[in-house]
Scaffold this motif. Sequence first.
Motif, PDB file in Angstrom:
ATOM      1  N   MET A 102      82.013 105.392  14.748  1.00  0.00           N
ATOM      2  CA  MET A 102      82.130 106.625  13.798  1.00  0.00           C
ATOM      3  C   MET A 102      80.389 106.922  13.398  1.00  0.00           C
ATOM      4  O   MET A 102      79.948 106.007  12.844  1.00  0.00           O
ATOM      5  N   ASN A 103      80.006 108.244  13.569  1.00  0.00           N
ATOM      6  CA  ASN A 103      78.690 108.501  13.327  1.00  0.00           C
ATOM      7  C   ASN A 103      78.788 108.897  11.795  1.00  0.00           C
ATOM      8  O   ASN A 103      79.439 109.483  11.118  1.00  0.00           O
ATOM      9  N   GLN A 104      77.676 108.348  11.110  1.00  0.00           N
ATOM     10  CA  GLN A 104      77.747 108.443   9.568  1.00  0.00           C
ATOM     11  C   GLN A 104      77.012 109.579   9.240  1.00  0.00           C
ATOM     12  O   GLN A 104      76.785 110.469   8.208  1.00  0.00           O
ATOM     13  N   TYR A 105      76.351 110.595  10.191  1.00  0.00           N
ATOM     14  CA  TYR A 105      75.633 111.882   9.783  1.00  0.00           C
ATOM     15  C   TYR A 105      76.757 112.868   9.909  1.00  0.00           C
ATOM     16  O   TYR A 105      77.696 112.835  10.504  1.00  0.00           O
ATOM     17  N   ILE A 151      77.857 120.705   7.999  1.00  0.00           N
ATOM     18  CA  ILE A 151      79.224 120.987   8.670  1.00  0.00           C
ATOM     19  C   ILE A 151      79.766 119.598   8.880  1.00  0.00           C
ATOM     20  O   ILE A 151      79.124 118.741   9.587  1.00  0.00           O
ATOM     21  N   GLN A 152      80.957 119.299   8.559  1.00  0.00           N
ATOM     22  CA  GLN A 152      81.724 118.049   8.543  1.00  0.00           C
ATOM     23  C   GLN A 152      82.656 118.582   9.800  1.00  0.00           C
ATOM     24  O   GLN A 152      82.994 119.423  10.324  1.00  0.00           O
ATOM     25  N   TYR A 173      69.821 119.380  12.537  1.00  0.00           N
ATOM     26  CA  TYR A 173      70.198 118.021  13.057  1.00  0.00           C
ATOM     27  C   TYR A 173      71.484 118.244  13.410  1.00  0.00           C
ATOM     28  O   TYR A 173      72.429 118.994  12.776  1.00  0.00           O
ATOM     29  N   ILE A 174      72.010 117.730  14.671  1.00  0.00           N
ATOM     30  CA  ILE A 174      73.325 117.640  15.119  1.00  0.00           C
ATOM     31  C   ILE A 174      73.508 115.816  15.067  1.00  0.00           C
ATOM     32  O   ILE A 174      72.655 115.434  15.953  1.00  0.00           O
ATOM     33  N   HIS A 175      74.469 115.622  14.565  1.00  0.00           N
ATOM     34  CA  HIS A 175      74.925 114.306  14.646  1.00  0.00           C
ATOM     35  C   HIS A 175      73.439 113.567  14.159  1.00  0.00           C
ATOM     36  O   HIS A 175      73.092 112.386  14.680  1.00  0.00           O
TER      37      HIS A 175
END
Length: 235
Positions: A1-4, A29-30, A64-66
């Motif tokens: 799971m990406n924390q960003y 954006i989540q 930033y993306i992820h």
Amino acid sequence: MNQYPLVYLDHVQKVYGKHIALYDVSVNIQPGRIIGLLGPNGSGKTTIIKLVNGLLQPTSGNVYIHGEVPSARTKQVVSYLPDTTYLDENMKISETLRFFQDFYKDFNVQRAYQLLNDLQLHPEQKLKQLSKGNKEKVQLILVMSREADLYILDEPIGGVDPAARDYILRTIIQNRRPNSSVLISTHLIADVEQVLDEALFINQGRILLHENTTVLRNQYGKSIDEIFREQFRMY
Ligand SMILES: Nc1ncnc2c1ncn2[C@@H]1O[C@H](COP(=O)(O)OP(=O)(O)OP(=O)(O)O)[C@@H](O)[C@H]1O
């Protein structure tokens, strides 16, 4: 799971020549959210979309993306529907599907055929034989049939019969990749508001509001379209 977060605009400013298109925009954006990027003409919607796609660079601040700045790698997780047509009109619908299959290794051709069927489009028809609204549906199906983390739709289905817009968006959004997010840019708020989880109001390069649509409706006792018109008096 990406924390960003899926997307993070960190104090972004964008200047074209002497014109400031975005002032100090910060947006988060989540995953798993349908977000309406809502604003009048010239408010900065397409500029935000192009920044997220890496087609434009911020004048200051960061995108930033992820957690990564936009790159060839981040482009793989973003599926983008531009506000212009880019397909060869002589192609059949089935040929556009093959074209996308060759181009994007994450293209889910079964989903595309299912959506064509759901929206009553015939694969053997040529694009030039289709009405404007049906052509838009084909482009939307192509973009939404990729296994992306973020789908960006810039003014989708403006040419589609207003009575059918809600059904089309709902069908397409319900069939998207699970836990992906969709950013829909439009000024046709009434037509999209039923599918939105969040509303992002933008005017003259500034984010005026970013809120859950249920919270907004409860708070104001009005539709998102009415809130937009009344609060910001743009029309
Ligand atoms: N390449 C450019 N050079 C100069 N100004 C630009 C350029 N692109 C956009 N702008 C200006 O930046 C502002 C924001 O434009 P943008 O296209 O992001 O708005 P928008 O909200 O997408 O509008 P619309 O709903 O009409 O598509 C506008 O004032 C526009 O005139």
